[in-house]
Design an enzyme around this catalytic site. Sequence first.
Site, short mmCIF file in Angstrom:
data_model
loop_
_atom_site.label_atom_id
_atom_site.label_comp_id
_atom_site.label_asym_id
_atom_site.label_seq_id
_atom_site.Cartn_x
_atom_site.Cartn_y
_atom_site.Cartn_z
N SER A 51 -6.82 -1.12 -6.69
CA SER A 51 -7.24 0.21 -6.19
C SER A 51 -6.08 1.13 -6.11
CB SER A 51 -7.38 -0.33 -4.55
OG SER A 51 -7.36 0.77 -3.73
N LYS A 62 -3.52 -5.89 -2.99
CA LYS A 62 -4.10 -5.51 -4.33
C LYS A 62 -2.83 -5.60 -5.08
CE LYS A 62 -8.44 -5.44 -3.93
NZ LYS A 62 -9.41 -6.29 -4.78
N TYR A 106 -4.24 -3.92 2.92
CA TYR A 106 -4.82 -4.01 1.90
C TYR A 106 -4.50 -3.52 0.64
CZ TYR A 106 -8.70 -2.45 -1.02
OH TYR A 106 -9.62 -2.19 -2.24
C1 WQD Z 1 -12.55 10.04 1.94
C2 WQD Z 1 -12.10 11.17 2.45
C3 WQD Z 1 -11.24 11.13 4.92
C4 WQD Z 1 -14.77 9.77 6.87
C5 WQD Z 1 -10.55 4.43 1.34
C6 WQD Z 1 -9.49 3.62 1.02
C7 WQD Z 1 -9.19 3.00 -0.41
C8 WQD Z 1 -10.43 2.67 -1.05
C9 WQD Z 1 -11.45 3.76 -0.60
C10 WQD Z 1 -11.33 0.43 -1.02
C11 WQD Z 1 -10.75 11.17 3.55
C12 WQD Z 1 -12.45 11.68 5.01
C13 WQD Z 1 -13.84 10.14 5.91
C14 WQD Z 1 -15.37 10.78 7.86
C15 WQD Z 1 -13.81 12.40 6.92
N1 WQD Z 1 -10.86 1.49 -0.65
N2 WQD Z 1 -13.31 11.50 5.79
N3 WQD Z 1 -14.83 11.99 7.73
O1 WQD Z 1 -9.65 6.76 3.09
O2 WQD Z 1 -9.90 8.08 0.69
O3 WQD Z 1 -10.22 5.62 0.80
O4 WQD Z 1 -11.74 4.01 0.57
O5 WQD Z 1 -11.93 -0.40 -1.13
O6 WQD Z 1 -8.31 2.09 -0.43
O7 WQD Z 1 -8.43 3.91 1.83
O8 WQD Z 1 -11.99 6.82 1.60
O9 WQD Z 1 -14.31 7.32 2.16
O10 WQD Z 1 -12.66 6.67 4.25
O11 WQD Z 1 -12.42 8.97 3.22
O12 WQD Z 1 -13.59 13.61 6.93
O13 WQD Z 1 -16.05 10.47 8.60
O14 WQD Z 1 -13.08 11.60 3.82
O15 WQD Z 1 -10.37 11.70 5.80
O16 WQD Z 1 -10.08 12.35 3.07
P1 WQD Z 1 -10.38 6.87 1.72
P2 WQD Z 1 -12.78 7.38 2.76
#
Ligand code: WQD
Length: 322
Positions: A119, A147, A143
């Site tokens: 990841s 990884k 997490y």
């Molecule tokens: C994406 C963007 C949020 C929800 C995570 C893990 C990573 C991987 C994938 C694994 C960010 C923004 C989100 C919302 C928002 N994990 N957001 N409103 O955090 O980049 O990655 O998932 O399996 O290890 O850290 O993904 O989809 O949560 O967020 O504004 O309601 O969307 O702040 O910038 P993230 P995400």
Amino acid sequence: MSVLVTGGAGYIGSHVVRLLQNRGDEVVVVDDFSTGLAERLGDATQIHLNLASTDAVEVLGDVIREYGVTAVVHLAARKQVGQSVEQPEEYYRQNVGGMANLLSAMRENSVDRLVFSSSAATYGMPDVPAVTEDLECRPINPYGETKLIGEWMAADSARAWGLRHANLRYFNVAGAGWPDLADTAVLNLVPIVFAAIRDGRAPKVFGDDYATPDGSCVRDYVHVLDLAEAHLAALDYLDRDERTETTFNVGTGTGSSVFEVIDQIRRATGQDFEIEVSPRRAGDPPYLCADVSRIEATLGWKAKNGLAEIIDSAWAAEASAS
Ligand code: WQD
């Protein structure tokens, strides 16, 4: 080829399974079905097993011998960042313990090919415009730590007994390769926005005051079907005698902001919904984008789909489910 896919009933794993089936490989899925769905798997052999259980090495050994497994794609893991902060022991037990059991079973049965689902969370909060694989990894949650440890374990097995491995560091995965393989968990931005629209709520944008072009966080969104294809390219790479790399970013090399994702969802759905700007979410890197030159040069893999295709396919899957 007979390929064991751990976590094959999950959102990403089921795409890997289907591509392997489509190219004629025999596929054996090992999954604990805690979040995976059997109906995603077609006629793939299904083994119900938690890799961290005490009998896992024995059961895996039986499966490897019975089905003549020659390679493994290992995706089975717990993957919720917030939960990993609350329950670190469980994440170490499942992700690290499960990996140790898998490697033991592979070693004991002379299976020497492994594609490991890693990841971008291994990088932590890098302050660079595009992350290369050589950047020092500083994960900021259990997490991401599990990884990174998985990558170390694979490297140590390579030294100890000649494991051939490839670590794929996924960036932000979204979309659907087939409508029945949609991401049914509401954990990441795209499914979260879909759920909000469905319930008539305004989706939240976590922070609009970052030092990014439009103030919202930027991520590298990669289509799940492209990502699944990267696994097949990595498996093929492991057959080569000359291998120079083990770790590959899987992204597009192009960043998209939260506002851009939401605009694409407005376009795809034809719905002009409101959004709510909320405070920043703790632990969010403002900008996380892959440098993809290594995977392009070494595996000959390049993402075919961009953000529009990702959102269109995710929405088509969502619409067909409801
Ligand atoms: C994406 C963007 C949020 C929800 C995570 C893990 C990573 C991987 C994938 C694994 C960010 C923004 C989100 C919302 C928002 N994990 N957001 N409103 O955090 O980049 O990655 O998932 O399996 O290890 O850290 O993904 O989809 O949560 O967020 O504004 O309601 O969307 O702040 O910038 P993230 P995400």
